[in-house]
Write an enzyme that holds these catalytic residues in place. Structure first.
Site, PDB file in Angstrom:
ATOM      1  CD1 TRP A 103     -22.013 -96.974  38.155  1.00 32.46           C
ATOM      2  CD2 TRP A 103     -21.076 -95.454  39.505  1.00 32.46           C
ATOM      3  NE1 TRP A 103     -20.793 -97.461  38.566  1.00 32.46           N
ATOM      4  CE2 TRP A 103     -20.198 -96.554  39.384  1.00 32.46           C
ATOM      5  CE3 TRP A 103     -20.700 -94.380  40.315  1.00 32.46           C
ATOM      6  CZ2 TRP A 103     -18.967 -96.600  40.051  1.00 32.46           C
ATOM      7  CZ3 TRP A 103     -19.472 -94.435  40.967  1.00 32.46           C
ATOM      8  CH2 TRP A 103     -18.619 -95.523  40.839  1.00 32.46           C
ATOM      9  CG  ASP A 172     -22.777 -91.030  34.711  1.00 29.55           C
ATOM     10  OD1 ASP A 172     -21.883 -91.163  33.853  1.00 29.55           O
ATOM     11  OD2 ASP A 172     -22.685 -91.458  35.877  1.00 29.55           O
ATOM     12  CE  LYS A 196     -16.455 -95.970  33.802  1.00 30.82           C
ATOM     13  NZ  LYS A 196     -16.061 -97.085  34.637  1.00 30.82           N
TER      14      LYS A 196
HETATM   15  N1  PMP Z   1     -20.779 -93.069  36.650  1.00 31.62           N
HETATM   16  C1  PMP Z   1     -20.643 -94.257  36.044  1.00 31.62           C
HETATM   17  C2  PMP Z   1     -21.754 -94.751  35.153  1.00 31.62           C
HETATM   18  C3  PMP Z   1     -19.491 -95.023  36.261  1.00 31.62           C
HETATM   19  O1  PMP Z   1     -19.354 -96.204  35.678  1.00 31.62           O
HETATM   20  C4  PMP Z   1     -18.476 -94.514  37.096  1.00 31.62           C
HETATM   21  C5  PMP Z   1     -17.176 -95.254  37.361  1.00 31.62           C
HETATM   22  N2  PMP Z   1     -17.171 -96.588  37.197  1.00 31.62           N
HETATM   23  C6  PMP Z   1     -18.677 -93.279  37.710  1.00 31.62           C
HETATM   24  C7  PMP Z   1     -19.828 -92.579  37.451  1.00 31.62           C
HETATM   25  C8  PMP Z   1     -17.645 -92.702  38.632  1.00 31.62           C
HETATM   26  O2  PMP Z   1     -16.551 -92.337  37.876  1.00 31.62           O
HETATM   27  P1  PMP Z   1     -15.211 -91.782  38.514  1.00 31.62           P
HETATM   28  O3  PMP Z   1     -14.506 -92.930  39.130  1.00 31.62           O
HETATM   29  O4  PMP Z   1     -14.503 -91.200  37.324  1.00 31.62           O
HETATM   30  O5  PMP Z   1     -15.577 -90.746  39.521  1.00 31.62           O
END
Ligand code: PMP
Length: 360
Positions: A103, A172, A196
């Site tokens: 991520w 994040d 989450k």
């Molecule tokens: N950052 C993290 C740490 C994540 O776990 C996720 C999704 N699993 C995201 C960003 C992306 O999130 P989204 O699907 O809401 O764009």
């Protein structure tokens, strides 16, 4: 008694059953108004009150200081990967990024489209088994901000400390927000996709210090401009009203449970139980350094990956759902967010012990 399964999905993830029951009870006729909250104008007094209460409850839960705005936006956490540089990185500036997994790497790749990115530290040389100490980071003097992901949902690598930087810290927190207390005042901006620990997908929560508003570059789309969102109470256009409402129910539930301090205790007990079981077994493994292990996402491997399919089938049959690791890394992953209690961990551990006995 409900026959709901234990859902270990990384996201969209399990929601508290009490929240779902309340949403169900209110679905057709919200508070005697004769319509669903989903069918209500976002500008109505009733809806605005729901939205404001959700924000206030989140502020209470995280003790968010009054010089921070809380925004309820769309586009998920992924859209923030672009929104952050568009709002906070001047065209000739530099932003520092810490790379600890998939991520944070995605955030880096996206930011590079908009400006100069310095990878100040990476967990790659540590095989993503530990987080590089801040003494080894090479931060840029005068950086526009420093970005990191406090919990890598896929790799299961989590900071148990907050970096200390001169530049505003942007984090994040998609998969660990509300899992334990955190000092918001240490951050310039916190963002988290909702699906989450907050609520349903369709929403991303941004907590941003007021002095960081109004810095967007001229080319930043209006819809992505934090100041526009803040000035309009996150209602420049129609927000994700149902997700916002349901997140509000989750915040109320969290307060009833004793808030994030209670969650910390509960989550600590949950992850300790699971990791110590894994560590005591010769059949299951998680190689991440204990201090950097995620509380919310516990990846683990079986001694023989040819048994993965049978493990997952047996788990499914027992109502232990979504234990398959992310497609990019394989293995298993148990996501154990706030909505999952100790009973879920006990059910998982007892199944794991049984499977090991039969196949180990
Ligand atoms: N950052 C993290 C740490 C994540 O776990 C996720 C999704 N699993 C995201 C960003 C992306 O999130 P989204 O699907 O809401 O764009």
């Amino acid at each position: 008694m409900s026959n709901r399964a234990f859902n270990f999905c990384a996201g969209p993830a399990a929601l508290p059953e009490a929240v779902l029951q309340r949403a169900q009870a209110e679905l057709l006729d919200w508070h005697g108004k004769g319509l669903s909250i989903m069918e209500m104008s976002h500008r109505s007094d009733d809806y605005v009150a729901v939205a404001e209460k959700a924000e206030q409850d989140l502020r209470d839960l995280l003790s968010i200081p009054s010089n921070y705005k809380v925004l309820f936006l769309q586009g998920g956490a992924s859209q923030q990967f672009a929104e952050i540089p568009l709002n906070l990185l001047p065209e000739n500036g530099t932003a520092d990024y810490i790379e600890t997994g998939i991520w944070s790497k995605k955030a880096i790749d996206e930011a590079r489209r908009y400006g100069n990115v310095n990878i100040a530290a990476s967990a790659k040389p540590l095989d993503y088994l530990d987080i590089p100490a801040q003494s080894e980071w090479s931060l840029t003097p005068g950086a526009a901000y420093v970005h990191y992901a406090s919990n890598e949902t896929i790799g299961g690598l989590e900071f148990d400390w907050i970096p200390q930087t001169d530049a505003p810290l942007v984090v994040d927190m998609s998969s660990d927000i509300l899992s334990r207390p955190c000092d918001v005042s240490k951050f310039g901006m916190i963002y988290a996709g909702a699906q989450k620990n907050i609520g349903p997908s369709g929403l991303v929560v941004v907590i941003i210090r007021e002095d960081l508003l109004g810095r967007a570059r001229a080319s930043c789309p209006t819809m992505l401009n934090y100041k526009v969102a803040a000035d309009n109470g996150s209602m420049y256009n129609t927000p994700a009203t149902y997700s916002w409402y349901l997140s509000g129910l989750v915040f109320e539930w969290l307060k009833e449970q004793g808030g994030v301090a209670a969650m910390e205790q509960r989550n600590r007990a949950k992850k300790d139980r699971l990791y110590s079981f894994i560590d005591a077994s010769a059949f299951y493994s998680n190689p991440i350094k204990p201090s950097a292990r995620s509380w919310m996402n516990v990846p683990f491997r079986l001694a023989d990956e040819r048994l993965d399919k049978a493990f997952l089938a047996g788990a499914d049959a027992r109502g232990l759902l979504n234990l398959k690791g992310h497609r990019s890394v394989g293995g298993m992953r148990a996501s154990i967010y706030n909505a999952l209690g100790q009973d879920a961990i006990e059910a998982l551990v007892s199944y794991m012990a049984e499977f090991e006995k039969e196949n180990g």
